[in-house]
Design an enzyme around this catalytic site. Sequence first.
Site, PDB file in Angstrom:
ATOM      1  N   SER A 169      10.260 -14.706  -4.538  1.00 37.57           N
ATOM      2  CA  SER A 169       9.722 -13.448  -4.031  1.00 37.57           C
ATOM      3  C   SER A 169      10.841 -12.651  -3.347  1.00 37.57           C
ATOM      4  CB  SER A 169       8.550 -13.727  -3.080  1.00 37.57           C
ATOM      5  OG  SER A 169       7.873 -12.550  -2.736  1.00 37.57           O
ATOM      6  N   ARG A 239      -2.171  -8.719   6.994  1.00 39.38           N
ATOM      7  CA  ARG A 239      -2.081  -9.991   6.286  1.00 39.38           C
ATOM      8  C   ARG A 239      -3.191 -10.127   5.243  1.00 39.38           C
ATOM      9  NH1 ARG A 239       1.592 -13.332   4.384  1.00 39.38           N
ATOM     10  NH2 ARG A 239       0.898 -15.501   4.273  1.00 39.38           N
ATOM     11  N   ASP A 385       0.924 -13.688 -12.024  1.00 40.15           N
ATOM     12  CA  ASP A 385       1.496 -12.940 -10.890  1.00 40.15           C
ATOM     13  C   ASP A 385       1.420 -11.453 -11.199  1.00 40.15           C
ATOM     14  OD1 ASP A 385       2.944 -11.852  -8.822  1.00 40.15           O
ATOM     15  OD2 ASP A 385       4.757 -13.047  -9.157  1.00 40.15           O
ATOM     16  N   HIS A 418       0.861 -14.708  -7.444  1.00 46.41           N
ATOM     17  CA  HIS A 418       2.211 -14.637  -6.885  1.00 46.41           C
ATOM     18  C   HIS A 418       2.550 -15.887  -6.081  1.00 46.41           C
ATOM     19  CE1 HIS A 418       5.895 -12.860  -5.488  1.00 46.41           C
ATOM     20  NE2 HIS A 418       5.531 -12.971  -4.218  1.00 46.41           N
TER      21      HIS A 418
END
Length: 465
Positions: A169, A239, A385, A418
Amino acid sequence: MGSVGIVTPQIFHFAEPLTLECNRTLPSFDLIIETYGTLNNDKSNAILICHALSGSHHAAGFHNTDEKKAGWWDNMIGPNKAIDTNQFYVVCVNNIGSCFGSTGPTTLKPESVSSDGNHSDNNHVYEHSEPQVYGPDFPLVTIKDWVKTQAMLSDRLGIDVWHAVVGGSMGGMQALQWSVDYPARLKRCVVIASTPKLSAQNIAFNEVARQSILSDPDFKDGRYLQAGTYPRRGLILARMVGHITYLTDDAMKAKFGRDLKSGKFMYGYDVEFQVESYLRYQGERFSENFDANTYLLMTKALDYFDPTRDYSPASETEVIEPSIQIESSIAASVNATKEASESELEDTITSLDEHKHDRQQELTALKAAFAHTQCQYLVVSFTTDWRFAPERSQEIVDALMATGKPVNYINVDAPHGHDSFLFDIPRYMGAVKGFLTAPFITDSQSKNSRHNSHQNCQKKSGARS
Protein backbone atom coordinates in the site's frame (compact mmCIF):
# COMPACT_ATOMS: atom_id res chain seq x y z
CA MET A 1 6.42 -20.58 17.48
CA GLY A 2 7.65 -19.25 14.14
CA SER A 3 7.95 -15.75 15.53
CA VAL A 4 11.00 -13.54 15.90
CA GLY A 5 10.11 -13.47 19.60
CA ILE A 6 10.59 -10.51 21.91
CA VAL A 7 11.91 -7.41 20.15
CA THR A 8 13.10 -4.05 21.49
CA PRO A 9 12.67 -0.85 19.44
CA GLN A 10 15.68 1.41 18.91
CA ILE A 11 15.69 5.20 18.53
CA PHE A 12 18.14 6.99 16.22
CA HIS A 13 18.58 10.74 16.71
CA PHE A 14 19.60 12.91 13.76
CA ALA A 15 20.96 16.25 14.93
CA GLU A 16 21.37 17.69 11.45
CA PRO A 17 18.58 19.84 9.95
CA LEU A 18 16.25 18.12 7.48
CA THR A 19 14.90 20.21 4.60
CA LEU A 20 11.57 18.87 3.39
CA GLU A 21 9.87 19.08 0.00
CA CYS A 22 7.52 21.75 1.36
CA ASN A 23 10.64 23.95 1.88
CA ARG A 24 10.33 23.82 5.66
CA THR A 25 13.12 22.47 7.84
CA LEU A 26 13.10 20.21 10.86
CA PRO A 27 16.05 21.27 13.06
CA SER A 28 16.50 17.65 14.14
CA PHE A 29 14.48 14.45 14.22
CA ASP A 30 14.23 10.94 15.64
CA LEU A 31 13.48 7.66 13.87
CA ILE A 32 12.32 4.60 15.81
CA ILE A 33 13.00 1.20 14.27
CA GLU A 34 12.87 -2.52 14.94
CA THR A 35 15.28 -5.09 13.53
CA TYR A 36 14.91 -8.84 13.11
CA GLY A 37 17.58 -11.38 12.17
CA THR A 38 21.34 -10.89 11.96
CA LEU A 39 23.31 -8.61 9.66
CA ASN A 40 26.04 -10.53 7.85
CA ASN A 41 29.66 -9.41 7.65
CA ASP A 42 29.45 -7.60 4.31
CA LYS A 43 25.99 -6.17 5.15
CA SER A 44 24.49 -7.60 1.97
CA ASN A 45 21.46 -9.35 3.52
CA ALA A 46 19.53 -6.30 4.77
CA ILE A 47 15.87 -5.78 3.86
CA LEU A 48 14.01 -2.52 4.54
CA ILE A 49 10.29 -2.70 5.37
CA CYS A 50 8.17 0.40 4.66
CA HIS A 51 4.87 0.64 6.54
CA ALA A 52 1.39 1.64 5.37
CA LEU A 53 -0.79 4.52 6.61
CA SER A 54 -1.69 3.16 10.05
CA GLY A 55 1.41 0.99 10.42
CA SER A 56 4.50 1.45 12.55
CA HIS A 57 7.97 0.07 13.14
CA HIS A 58 6.45 -2.92 14.98
CA ALA A 59 6.18 -5.30 12.02
CA ALA A 60 6.93 -8.63 13.71
CA GLY A 61 7.30 -10.33 17.08
CA PHE A 62 6.19 -9.05 20.49
CA HIS A 63 7.34 -6.29 22.82
CA ASN A 64 6.77 -8.37 25.95
CA THR A 65 5.49 -11.76 27.04
CA ASP A 66 2.06 -10.35 27.92
CA GLU A 67 1.44 -8.91 24.47
CA LYS A 68 -1.20 -10.93 22.65
CA LYS A 69 -1.04 -9.34 19.21
CA ALA A 70 2.12 -9.65 17.14
CA GLY A 71 3.53 -7.02 14.78
CA TRP A 72 1.38 -6.05 11.80
CA TRP A 73 3.32 -8.21 9.27
CA ASP A 74 4.24 -11.10 11.55
CA ASN A 75 2.90 -13.63 9.04
CA MET A 76 5.40 -12.31 6.47
CA ILE A 77 8.52 -11.76 8.63
CA GLY A 78 10.17 -14.46 10.75
CA PRO A 79 12.09 -17.74 10.71
CA ASN A 80 11.34 -19.69 7.51
CA LYS A 81 8.64 -17.21 6.47
CA ALA A 82 8.45 -15.27 3.20
CA ILE A 83 10.99 -12.78 4.57
CA ASP A 84 13.14 -15.31 6.36
CA THR A 85 14.97 -13.89 9.37
CA ASN A 86 17.25 -16.95 9.36
CA GLN A 87 18.61 -15.55 6.13
CA PHE A 88 17.93 -11.80 6.18
CA TYR A 89 18.44 -8.84 8.49
CA VAL A 90 15.15 -6.98 8.44
CA VAL A 91 14.70 -3.32 9.38
CA CYS A 92 11.30 -1.65 9.80
CA VAL A 93 11.30 2.11 10.37
CA ASN A 94 8.51 4.36 11.62
CA ASN A 95 8.21 7.43 9.40
CA ILE A 96 8.46 11.02 10.61
CA GLY A 97 5.03 12.55 11.03
CA SER A 98 3.77 9.37 12.66
CA CYS A 99 2.61 8.97 16.24
CA PHE A 100 4.51 5.82 17.22
CA GLY A 101 7.85 7.25 18.35
CA SER A 102 9.47 8.99 15.38
CA THR A 103 9.33 12.79 15.35
CA GLY A 104 5.80 13.92 14.55
CA PRO A 105 2.86 16.04 15.70
CA THR A 106 2.78 14.40 19.16
CA THR A 107 6.47 14.95 19.94
CA LEU A 108 7.96 18.01 21.59
CA LYS A 109 9.29 20.87 19.52
CA PRO A 110 13.07 21.20 19.87
CA GLU A 111 13.71 24.05 22.24
CA SER A 112 16.54 25.43 24.33
CA VAL A 113 16.28 26.14 28.01
CA SER A 114 17.78 29.42 29.14
CA SER A 115 19.75 29.81 32.37
CA ASP A 116 16.72 31.29 34.14
CA GLY A 117 14.66 28.20 33.45
CA ASN A 118 12.47 29.71 30.76
CA HIS A 119 11.71 27.73 27.63
CA SER A 120 12.45 29.40 24.31
CA ASP A 121 10.88 28.44 21.01
CA ASN A 122 12.34 30.28 18.02
CA ASN A 123 11.87 34.00 18.85
CA HIS A 124 9.44 33.47 21.71
CA VAL A 125 10.24 32.98 25.37
CA TYR A 126 7.67 31.43 27.68
CA GLU A 127 8.27 32.05 31.35
CA HIS A 128 8.21 28.75 33.23
CA SER A 129 5.91 27.27 30.56
CA GLU A 130 5.75 23.60 29.68
CA PRO A 131 7.40 22.40 26.46
CA GLN A 132 4.93 22.25 23.57
CA VAL A 133 4.24 19.45 21.09
CA TYR A 134 4.35 20.21 17.39
CA GLY A 135 0.63 19.57 16.86
CA PRO A 136 -0.61 21.28 13.69
CA ASP A 137 2.73 23.11 13.34
CA PHE A 138 4.43 19.92 12.18
CA PRO A 139 5.24 20.42 8.47
CA LEU A 140 3.56 18.42 5.72
CA VAL A 141 5.77 15.55 4.62
CA THR A 142 5.88 13.49 1.43
CA ILE A 143 6.83 9.96 0.38
CA LYS A 144 10.04 11.47 -1.00
CA ASP A 145 10.83 12.97 2.42
CA TRP A 146 10.35 9.60 4.10
CA VAL A 147 12.66 7.89 1.64
CA LYS A 148 15.25 10.60 2.25
CA THR A 149 15.19 9.94 6.01
CA GLN A 150 15.36 6.19 5.39
CA ALA A 151 18.48 6.74 3.28
CA MET A 152 19.98 8.71 6.17
CA LEU A 153 19.15 5.79 8.47
CA SER A 154 20.85 3.45 5.99
CA ASP A 155 24.01 5.53 6.26
CA ARG A 156 23.83 5.39 10.05
CA LEU A 157 23.46 1.59 9.93
CA GLY A 158 26.34 1.31 7.46
CA ILE A 159 24.13 -0.34 4.83
CA ASP A 160 25.21 0.90 1.41
CA VAL A 161 22.90 -1.35 -0.62
CA TRP A 162 19.68 -3.01 0.52
CA HIS A 163 19.09 -6.57 -0.59
CA ALA A 164 15.48 -5.41 -1.00
CA VAL A 165 13.08 -2.61 -0.10
CA VAL A 166 9.60 -4.00 0.54
CA GLY A 167 6.25 -2.33 1.18
CA GLY A 168 2.50 -2.75 0.85
CA SER A 169 0.00 0.00 0.00
CA MET A 170 1.64 3.28 1.10
CA GLY A 171 4.75 1.21 1.86
CA GLY A 172 4.80 0.10 -1.78
CA MET A 173 4.90 3.75 -2.83
CA GLN A 174 7.98 4.24 -0.67
CA ALA A 175 9.65 1.18 -2.21
CA LEU A 176 8.91 2.56 -5.68
CA GLN A 177 10.30 5.99 -4.73
CA TRP A 178 13.44 4.30 -3.37
CA SER A 179 14.13 2.73 -6.76
CA VAL A 180 13.79 6.14 -8.46
CA ASP A 181 15.66 8.33 -5.95
CA TYR A 182 18.45 5.94 -4.91
CA PRO A 183 18.79 3.49 -7.82
CA ALA A 184 22.23 2.22 -6.79
CA ARG A 185 21.21 1.51 -3.18
CA LEU A 186 18.78 -1.40 -3.61
CA LYS A 187 18.95 -4.63 -5.58
CA ARG A 188 15.29 -5.61 -5.35
CA CYS A 189 12.08 -3.61 -5.05
CA VAL A 190 8.84 -5.26 -3.88
CA VAL A 191 5.70 -3.18 -4.55
CA ILE A 192 2.55 -4.74 -3.10
CA ALA A 193 -1.09 -3.55 -3.52
CA SER A 194 0.08 -0.11 -4.54
CA THR A 195 -0.20 2.47 -7.31
CA PRO A 196 1.96 4.92 -9.29
CA LYS A 197 -0.26 7.75 -8.00
CA LEU A 198 -3.66 8.20 -6.40
CA SER A 199 -6.76 8.41 -8.56
CA ALA A 200 -9.27 11.25 -8.15
CA GLN A 201 -11.58 8.82 -6.34
CA ASN A 202 -8.87 7.91 -3.83
CA ILE A 203 -8.09 11.57 -3.19
CA ALA A 204 -11.81 12.12 -2.66
CA PHE A 205 -11.99 9.36 -0.03
CA ASN A 206 -9.02 10.93 1.77
CA GLU A 207 -10.65 14.35 1.69
CA VAL A 208 -13.88 13.02 3.23
CA ALA A 209 -11.80 11.42 5.99
CA ARG A 210 -9.88 14.64 6.62
CA GLN A 211 -13.03 16.75 6.71
CA SER A 212 -14.57 14.45 9.31
CA ILE A 213 -11.60 15.27 11.56
CA LEU A 214 -11.32 18.97 10.70
CA SER A 215 -15.03 19.55 11.36
CA ASP A 216 -15.00 17.89 14.78
CA PRO A 217 -15.53 20.66 17.40
CA ASP A 218 -12.88 19.01 19.58
CA PHE A 219 -10.22 19.35 16.87
CA LYS A 220 -9.44 22.90 18.06
CA ASP A 221 -7.47 23.77 14.91
CA GLY A 222 -5.18 20.86 15.66
CA ARG A 223 -4.28 22.04 19.17
CA TYR A 224 -6.48 19.52 20.96
CA LEU A 225 -3.66 18.20 23.18
CA GLN A 226 -3.02 21.70 24.55
CA ALA A 227 -6.77 22.22 24.97
CA GLY A 228 -7.23 18.90 26.76
CA THR A 229 -9.66 17.61 24.12
CA TYR A 230 -9.48 15.04 21.33
CA PRO A 231 -11.39 14.81 18.01
CA ARG A 232 -12.48 11.26 18.73
CA ARG A 233 -15.69 11.37 16.70
CA GLY A 234 -13.93 12.77 13.66
CA LEU A 235 -11.19 10.17 13.81
CA ILE A 236 -13.73 7.36 14.20
CA LEU A 237 -15.59 8.55 11.10
CA ALA A 238 -12.33 8.90 9.15
CA ARG A 239 -11.38 5.33 9.99
CA MET A 240 -14.83 4.01 9.14
CA VAL A 241 -14.66 5.60 5.68
CA GLY A 242 -11.16 4.25 5.12
CA HIS A 243 -11.99 0.79 6.40
CA ILE A 244 -14.90 0.42 3.98
CA THR A 245 -12.51 1.01 1.06
CA TYR A 246 -10.12 -1.69 2.29
CA LEU A 247 -12.80 -4.42 2.10
CA THR A 248 -15.02 -5.77 -0.69
CA ASP A 249 -18.78 -6.06 -0.96
CA ASP A 250 -18.49 -9.86 -1.13
CA ALA A 251 -16.24 -10.00 1.93
CA MET A 252 -18.62 -7.82 3.95
CA LYS A 253 -21.59 -9.85 2.71
CA ALA A 254 -19.93 -13.12 3.72
CA LYS A 255 -18.93 -11.78 7.14
CA PHE A 256 -22.03 -9.79 8.08
CA GLY A 257 -24.71 -9.94 5.41
CA ARG A 258 -27.69 -7.98 6.70
CA ASP A 259 -27.58 -9.66 10.09
CA LEU A 260 -29.17 -7.69 12.89
CA LYS A 261 -27.39 -7.34 16.21
CA SER A 262 -30.53 -7.95 18.30
CA GLY A 263 -32.44 -10.02 15.75
CA LYS A 264 -35.10 -7.36 15.08
CA PHE A 265 -35.48 -3.76 13.94
CA MET A 266 -35.20 -1.22 16.76
CA TYR A 267 -36.49 1.72 14.67
CA GLY A 268 -33.76 4.08 15.80
CA TYR A 269 -30.32 5.40 14.88
CA ASP A 270 -28.27 3.26 17.22
CA VAL A 271 -26.39 0.20 16.00
CA GLU A 272 -28.77 -2.35 14.48
CA PHE A 273 -26.82 -4.22 11.78
CA GLN A 274 -23.72 -6.27 12.57
CA VAL A 275 -21.72 -4.39 9.95
CA GLU A 276 -22.52 -1.12 11.75
CA SER A 277 -21.25 -2.59 14.99
CA TYR A 278 -18.07 -3.79 13.29
CA LEU A 279 -17.30 -0.40 11.72
CA ARG A 280 -17.92 1.46 14.97
CA TYR A 281 -15.68 -0.98 16.84
CA GLN A 282 -12.88 -0.52 14.29
CA GLY A 283 -13.25 3.25 14.51
CA GLU A 284 -13.27 3.27 18.32
CA ARG A 285 -10.18 1.09 18.55
CA PHE A 286 -8.33 3.17 15.96
CA SER A 287 -9.19 6.44 17.73
CA GLU A 288 -7.60 5.13 20.93
CA ASN A 289 -4.24 4.40 19.27
CA PHE A 290 -3.80 6.96 16.49
CA ASP A 291 -3.28 10.71 16.37
CA ALA A 292 -5.62 12.92 14.36
CA ASN A 293 -2.90 15.31 13.09
CA THR A 294 -0.90 12.27 11.98
CA TYR A 295 -3.90 10.97 10.02
CA LEU A 296 -4.17 14.30 8.21
CA LEU A 297 -0.44 14.27 7.38
CA MET A 298 -0.41 10.68 6.16
CA THR A 299 -3.38 11.07 3.84
CA LYS A 300 -1.87 14.23 2.36
CA ALA A 301 1.39 12.36 1.72
CA LEU A 302 -0.65 9.76 -0.17
CA ASP A 303 -2.35 12.45 -2.26
CA TYR A 304 0.97 14.10 -3.16
CA PHE A 305 2.73 10.90 -4.23
CA ASP A 306 3.90 10.97 -7.83
CA PRO A 307 7.36 9.56 -8.67
CA THR A 308 7.24 11.20 -12.11
CA ARG A 309 7.11 14.80 -10.89
CA ASP A 310 10.82 15.39 -11.43
CA TYR A 311 10.83 13.84 -14.91
CA SER A 312 9.70 15.48 -18.16
CA PRO A 313 7.52 13.44 -20.51
CA ALA A 314 8.50 12.78 -24.11
CA SER A 315 7.50 15.09 -26.94
CA GLU A 316 3.83 15.94 -27.36
CA THR A 317 3.87 14.55 -30.93
CA GLU A 318 4.89 11.12 -29.69
CA VAL A 319 2.03 11.10 -27.20
CA ILE A 320 -0.72 12.44 -29.47
CA GLU A 321 -0.08 10.33 -32.57
CA PRO A 322 -2.10 7.22 -31.50
CA SER A 323 -5.08 9.45 -30.65
CA ILE A 324 -5.10 11.00 -34.13
CA GLN A 325 -5.24 7.54 -35.72
CA ILE A 326 -8.20 6.53 -33.54
CA GLU A 327 -10.04 9.76 -34.32
CA SER A 328 -9.69 9.34 -38.09
CA SER A 329 -10.88 5.72 -38.02
CA ILE A 330 -13.94 6.50 -35.92
CA ALA A 331 -14.69 9.60 -38.00
CA ALA A 332 -15.61 7.41 -40.98
CA SER A 333 -18.36 5.69 -39.02
CA VAL A 334 -19.54 8.98 -37.55
CA ASN A 335 -20.15 10.37 -41.04
CA ALA A 336 -22.47 7.43 -41.76
CA THR A 337 -24.71 8.12 -38.78
CA LYS A 338 -27.66 10.48 -38.54
CA GLU A 339 -27.05 14.12 -37.76
CA ALA A 340 -28.89 13.78 -34.45
CA SER A 341 -26.33 11.21 -33.20
CA GLU A 342 -23.33 13.09 -34.53
CA SER A 343 -22.84 15.39 -31.55
CA GLU A 344 -23.12 12.56 -29.01
CA LEU A 345 -20.65 10.37 -30.85
CA GLU A 346 -18.18 13.23 -31.23
CA ASP A 347 -18.35 13.82 -27.48
CA THR A 348 -17.64 10.13 -26.89
CA ILE A 349 -14.71 10.20 -29.29
CA THR A 350 -13.28 13.29 -27.61
CA SER A 351 -13.62 11.65 -24.21
CA LEU A 352 -11.91 8.46 -25.44
CA ASP A 353 -9.15 10.49 -27.06
CA GLU A 354 -8.55 12.50 -23.91
CA HIS A 355 -8.49 9.35 -21.76
CA LYS A 356 -6.05 7.61 -24.12
CA HIS A 357 -3.95 10.74 -24.30
CA ASP A 358 -3.79 10.97 -20.49
CA ARG A 359 -2.88 7.28 -20.15
CA GLN A 360 -0.17 7.66 -22.78
CA GLN A 361 1.23 10.70 -20.99
CA GLU A 362 1.26 8.84 -17.66
CA LEU A 363 3.06 5.88 -19.25
CA THR A 364 5.61 8.19 -20.86
CA ALA A 365 6.23 9.97 -17.55
CA LEU A 366 6.64 6.67 -15.70
CA LYS A 367 9.08 5.46 -18.36
CA ALA A 368 11.14 8.62 -17.82
CA ALA A 369 11.14 8.07 -14.04
CA PHE A 370 12.15 4.41 -14.32
CA ALA A 371 14.74 4.93 -17.07
CA HIS A 372 17.71 5.04 -14.69
CA THR A 373 16.58 2.45 -12.12
CA GLN A 374 18.92 -0.49 -11.53
CA CYS A 375 17.00 -2.97 -9.38
CA GLN A 376 14.77 -5.95 -10.08
CA TYR A 377 11.07 -5.52 -9.35
CA LEU A 378 8.30 -7.69 -7.98
CA VAL A 379 4.85 -6.12 -8.34
CA VAL A 380 1.94 -7.80 -6.55
CA SER A 381 -1.74 -6.94 -6.90
CA PHE A 382 -4.94 -8.59 -5.67
CA THR A 383 -7.99 -9.34 -7.78
CA THR A 384 -10.53 -7.84 -5.36
CA ASP A 385 -8.56 -4.72 -4.42
CA TRP A 386 -10.64 -1.82 -5.71
CA ARG A 387 -8.79 0.84 -3.69
CA PHE A 388 -5.57 0.21 -5.65
CA ALA A 389 -6.90 -2.01 -8.42
CA PRO A 390 -4.68 -4.45 -10.39
CA GLU A 391 -4.85 -2.06 -13.36
CA ARG A 392 -2.79 0.44 -11.38
CA SER A 393 -0.09 -2.16 -10.69
CA GLN A 394 -0.12 -3.07 -14.36
CA GLU A 395 0.66 0.57 -15.21
CA ILE A 396 3.87 0.20 -13.20
CA VAL A 397 4.66 -3.11 -14.91
CA ASP A 398 3.97 -1.70 -18.40
CA ALA A 399 6.32 1.24 -17.80
CA LEU A 400 9.07 -1.00 -16.45
CA MET A 401 8.74 -3.42 -19.38
CA ALA A 402 8.75 -0.53 -21.84
CA THR A 403 12.10 0.61 -20.42
CA GLY A 404 13.56 -2.91 -20.42
CA LYS A 405 13.68 -3.26 -16.64
CA PRO A 406 13.52 -6.73 -15.03
CA VAL A 407 10.07 -7.09 -13.48
CA ASN A 408 7.99 -9.96 -12.14
CA TYR A 409 4.24 -9.47 -11.76
CA ILE A 410 1.61 -11.55 -10.00
CA ASN A 411 -2.10 -10.81 -9.61
CA VAL A 412 -3.25 -12.88 -6.65
CA ASP A 413 -6.83 -14.16 -6.36
CA ALA A 414 -7.92 -13.14 -2.85
CA PRO A 415 -11.30 -12.21 -1.32
CA HIS A 416 -10.03 -9.65 1.19
CA GLY A 417 -9.85 -6.51 -0.99
CA HIS A 418 -7.03 -4.05 -0.33
CA ASP A 419 -6.34 -5.67 3.04
CA SER A 420 -5.21 -8.82 1.19
CA PHE A 421 -1.58 -7.72 1.48
CA LEU A 422 -1.81 -8.34 5.24
CA PHE A 423 -3.08 -11.94 4.89
CA ASP A 424 -1.15 -15.20 4.80
CA ILE A 425 -2.02 -16.25 1.25
CA PRO A 426 0.29 -19.10 0.11
CA ARG A 427 0.65 -17.99 -3.53
CA TYR A 428 1.41 -14.44 -2.44
CA MET A 429 3.89 -15.42 0.28
CA GLY A 430 5.56 -17.92 -2.06
CA ALA A 431 6.03 -15.26 -4.73
CA VAL A 432 7.71 -12.87 -2.28
CA LYS A 433 9.97 -15.59 -0.85
CA GLY A 434 10.95 -16.84 -4.29
CA PHE A 435 11.78 -13.35 -5.51
CA LEU A 436 13.92 -12.49 -2.47
CA THR A 437 15.93 -15.71 -2.63
CA ALA A 438 16.36 -16.02 -6.41
CA PRO A 439 19.77 -15.09 -7.84
CA PHE A 440 20.07 -11.46 -8.86
CA ILE A 441 20.07 -11.19 -12.66
CA THR A 442 23.42 -9.43 -12.89
CA ASP A 443 24.87 -12.02 -10.48
CA SER A 444 23.78 -14.82 -12.82
CA GLN A 445 25.01 -12.96 -15.88
CA SER A 446 28.32 -12.30 -14.17
CA LYS A 447 28.72 -15.97 -13.20
CA ASN A 448 27.76 -17.11 -16.70
CA SER A 449 30.18 -14.61 -18.17
CA ARG A 450 33.01 -15.90 -15.96
CA HIS A 451 32.05 -19.51 -16.77
CA ASN A 452 31.99 -18.85 -20.53
CA SER A 453 35.28 -16.98 -20.29
CA HIS A 454 36.84 -19.93 -18.45
CA GLN A 455 35.54 -22.38 -21.07
CA ASN A 456 36.92 -20.23 -23.88
CA CYS A 457 40.33 -20.15 -22.18
CA GLN A 458 40.25 -23.94 -21.86
CA LYS A 459 39.36 -24.36 -25.52
CA LYS A 460 42.10 -21.99 -26.62
CA SER A 461 44.74 -23.70 -24.45
CA GLY A 462 43.60 -27.23 -25.29
CA ALA A 463 42.83 -28.02 -21.65
CA ARG A 464 40.15 -30.58 -20.77
CA SER A 465 37.39 -30.07 -18.24
